[in-house]
Structure formats: structure tokens, C-alpha cells
Design an enzyme around this catalytic site. Structure first.
Site, mmCIF file in Angstrom:
data_model
loop_
_atom_site.group_PDB
_atom_site.id
_atom_site.type_symbol
_atom_site.label_atom_id
_atom_site.label_comp_id
_atom_site.label_asym_id
_atom_site.label_seq_id
_atom_site.Cartn_x
_atom_site.Cartn_y
_atom_site.Cartn_z
ATOM 1 C CG ASP A 5 -1.995 1.012 1.194
ATOM 2 O OD1 ASP A 5 -1.692 2.194 0.904
ATOM 3 O OD2 ASP A 5 -3.153 0.661 1.472
ATOM 4 C CD GLU A 59 -10.282 2.034 0.699
ATOM 5 O OE1 GLU A 59 -9.556 1.029 0.792
ATOM 6 O OE2 GLU A 59 -11.244 2.225 1.454
ATOM 7 C CG HIS A 80 -8.817 -3.356 -1.623
ATOM 8 N ND1 HIS A 80 -9.948 -2.854 -2.224
ATOM 9 C CD2 HIS A 80 -8.520 -2.495 -0.622
ATOM 10 C CE1 HIS A 80 -10.312 -1.733 -1.635
ATOM 11 N NE2 HIS A 80 -9.459 -1.491 -0.644
ATOM 12 C CG HIS A 111 -6.695 -3.004 3.702
ATOM 13 N ND1 HIS A 111 -5.997 -1.896 3.297
ATOM 14 C CD2 HIS A 111 -7.966 -2.841 3.264
ATOM 15 C CE1 HIS A 111 -6.808 -1.090 2.631
ATOM 16 N NE2 HIS A 111 -8.018 -1.646 2.595
#
Length: 129
Positions: free
Chosen positions: A29, A88, A93, A95
Site C-alpha cells: 500500500d 475507497e 482488496h 488489507h
């Protein structure tokens, strides 16, 4: 319109790749909660995790686990946290966040990591796969 993650998959936007298969990609990230914050995505653009085909969902979790284990070997932390929020970017996805304190999981504080550190970290995690 393709998501930013699809553009990363297609090589249109650079990334710090950690792991890749024919179906999934893991990369650091660029705005990490903590050093080593990694995103695992399916290459197929799907907005919501529970809209994935069941086998793809399971495979994404298996891929994420493999990356998390390598991440834990690479980054000094108490544990690897996992979060799936996805508001977002309209592309599934996962994390993976190295946690030292609970604030690392809040998405309120961010670590500053230089491009050189990001590259070294991506290579180190990949070497621990």
C-alpha cells in the site's frame, strides 16, 4: 472505467509487487497504516468481496494467508491484521497490516516509507514466500 487496481494489474501504474499468480496480486500500500501494509487483490475486477465466485473467494483467502505469513517473517510486529473494507476503491482488496498497536488498524494514522524502503521491503517479503 478500470479501477486503479486494474491499472496496476495491467502494468499501467507501477507498484511494489510482493507476490503474483495468474489470478491474484499482492503489492505494498503506497499510503500504509504501518510499514509493510500489503494489499491482496484478485486480478479480475469485482467490486465487492462477497460477489466473488466462492472458489475465487477461498483462493483469495489462501493467497492472502501465504502473503501474511511471509509478511510476518519480514516485519517486526505483534501480529498481521486483516481487513476488508473496500469503500475507497471499487475492486476487492484484502488489507494485511503489520500491527504493533491498535492504532495501526484504524486507518487514521499513516507511516511514511520512502520509495527505496518500499522496494527493499517488497523484495524482502517476496523472498520470504
Amino acid at each position: 472505467m478500470a479501477s486503479i487496481f486494474t491499472k496496476i494489474v495491467n502494468g499501467e501504474i507501477p507498484s511494489y509487487k510482493v507476490a503474483e499468480t495468474d489470478k491474484f496480486l499482492a503489492f505494498l500500500d503506497v499510503n500504509p497504516n504501518s510499514k509493510g501494509h500489503t494489499l491482496c487483490i484478485p486480478k479480475q475486477e469485482v467490486d465487492k468481496i462477497f460477489d466473488l465466485e466462492e472458489n475465487t473467494y477461498v483462493e483469495l483467502m489462501q493467497f492472502s494467508r501465504r502473503v501474511a505469513l511471509a509478511l510476518r517473517k519480514t516485519v517486526d510486529c505483534k501480529r498481521i491484521g486483516m481487513s476488508v473494507i473496500g469503500l475507497e476503491v471499487p475492486h476487492v482488496h484484502v488489507h494485511l497490516i503489520p500491527l504493533r498497536t491498535m492504532s495501526d488498524a484504524t486507518f487514521q494514522t499513516k507511516d511514511k516509507v520512502s520509495p527505496e524502503e518500499m522496494q527493499q521491503l517488497a523484495e524482502a517479503i517476496a523472498n520470504n514466500l
